[in-house]
Scaffold this active site. Sequence first.
Site, PDB file in Angstrom:
ATOM      1  N   SER A  54     170.579 109.936 101.080  1.00 34.07           N
ATOM      2  CA  SER A  54     171.694 109.206 100.481  1.00 34.07           C
ATOM      3  C   SER A  54     171.404 109.059  98.997  1.00 34.07           C
ATOM      4  O   SER A  54     170.257 109.210  98.550  1.00 34.07           O
ATOM      5  CB  SER A  54     171.800 107.820 101.123  1.00 34.07           C
ATOM      6  OG  SER A  54     172.631 106.954 100.377  1.00 34.07           O
ATOM      7  N   TYR A  89     168.302  99.830 104.398  1.00 40.29           N
ATOM      8  CA  TYR A  89     168.836 101.180 104.202  1.00 40.29           C
ATOM      9  C   TYR A  89     168.168 101.860 103.010  1.00 40.29           C
ATOM     10  O   TYR A  89     167.750 103.027 103.088  1.00 40.29           O
ATOM     11  CB  TYR A  89     170.353 101.099 103.999  1.00 40.29           C
ATOM     12  CG  TYR A  89     171.069 102.421 104.086  1.00 40.29           C
ATOM     13  CD1 TYR A  89     171.422 102.954 105.324  1.00 40.29           C
ATOM     14  CD2 TYR A  89     171.402 103.136 102.937  1.00 40.29           C
ATOM     15  CE1 TYR A  89     172.093 104.169 105.408  1.00 40.29           C
ATOM     16  CE2 TYR A  89     172.066 104.340 103.018  1.00 40.29           C
ATOM     17  CZ  TYR A  89     172.410 104.860 104.254  1.00 40.29           C
ATOM     18  OH  TYR A  89     173.069 106.061 104.332  1.00 40.29           O
TER      19      TYR A  89
END
Length: 255
Positions: A137, A150
């Site tokens: 990401s 995350y």
Amino acid sequence: MTTRAEDTPPLTGRTALVTGGASGIGAAIAHRLADLGARVTIADVDPAGAESVAQEIGGDAWVVDLSDPDALTGGPGRVDVLINNAGIQRVSPIVDFEPEIFHKMLMIMVETPFRLIQSALPGMYERGFGRIVNISSVHGLRASEFKSAYVTAKHALEGLSKVTALEGGPHGVTSNCINPGYVRTPLVEKQIADQARIHGIDESQVVETIMLTHNAIKRLVEPGEVASLVGWLVGPDAAMVNGASYTMDGGWTAQ
């Protein structure tokens, strides 16, 4: 009529495993790999979704809870192409973040990829071929508030991918990351309410003012765009691409 070698899909005879393949990015990747000739296994906790995608592409479904290390025993067997895509999200300040959720997220997005890589590498080494793509990401390269687990997991996945690249390269195995910004998936759609609540804004404002605020290109990434890059990374033209992280973020990390 004789089929020319250049007409044969490049992954013909290869097997692929896509985690989190029942929807979103994973489903798009599964379709792309099947188009390239691979026999694809969909690993997902969602039985109906995994079976549906597997039927669409003529592949297999592996219904598995990727947060449970014991569930990974006796996986799908031979894996030539491994796509570590599965992930979950929690938007919360650190002071309120549940430790058990933090642990679960790192299990799914760091330890499970490690275990799957560890399981796949011996066969890849023996065959002299392997392609590992880790769906990271922009948060593997940049931090955002309220996403401690995350961001931590994606940063760790970047490191795992690079070590795998160094160890696997001499054996014909490449390992790379793809780093998209916000992708039009159910995972992102579920964040909108949480982001609105934490930032004190209306849900209709979240995409533009929170998700796309750093982007030069003001739109979400489409799952098919990520799948297209995966298809190139596992193909013959990317044999020398190893240990890289490819951003697909509309210019976010150019700042």
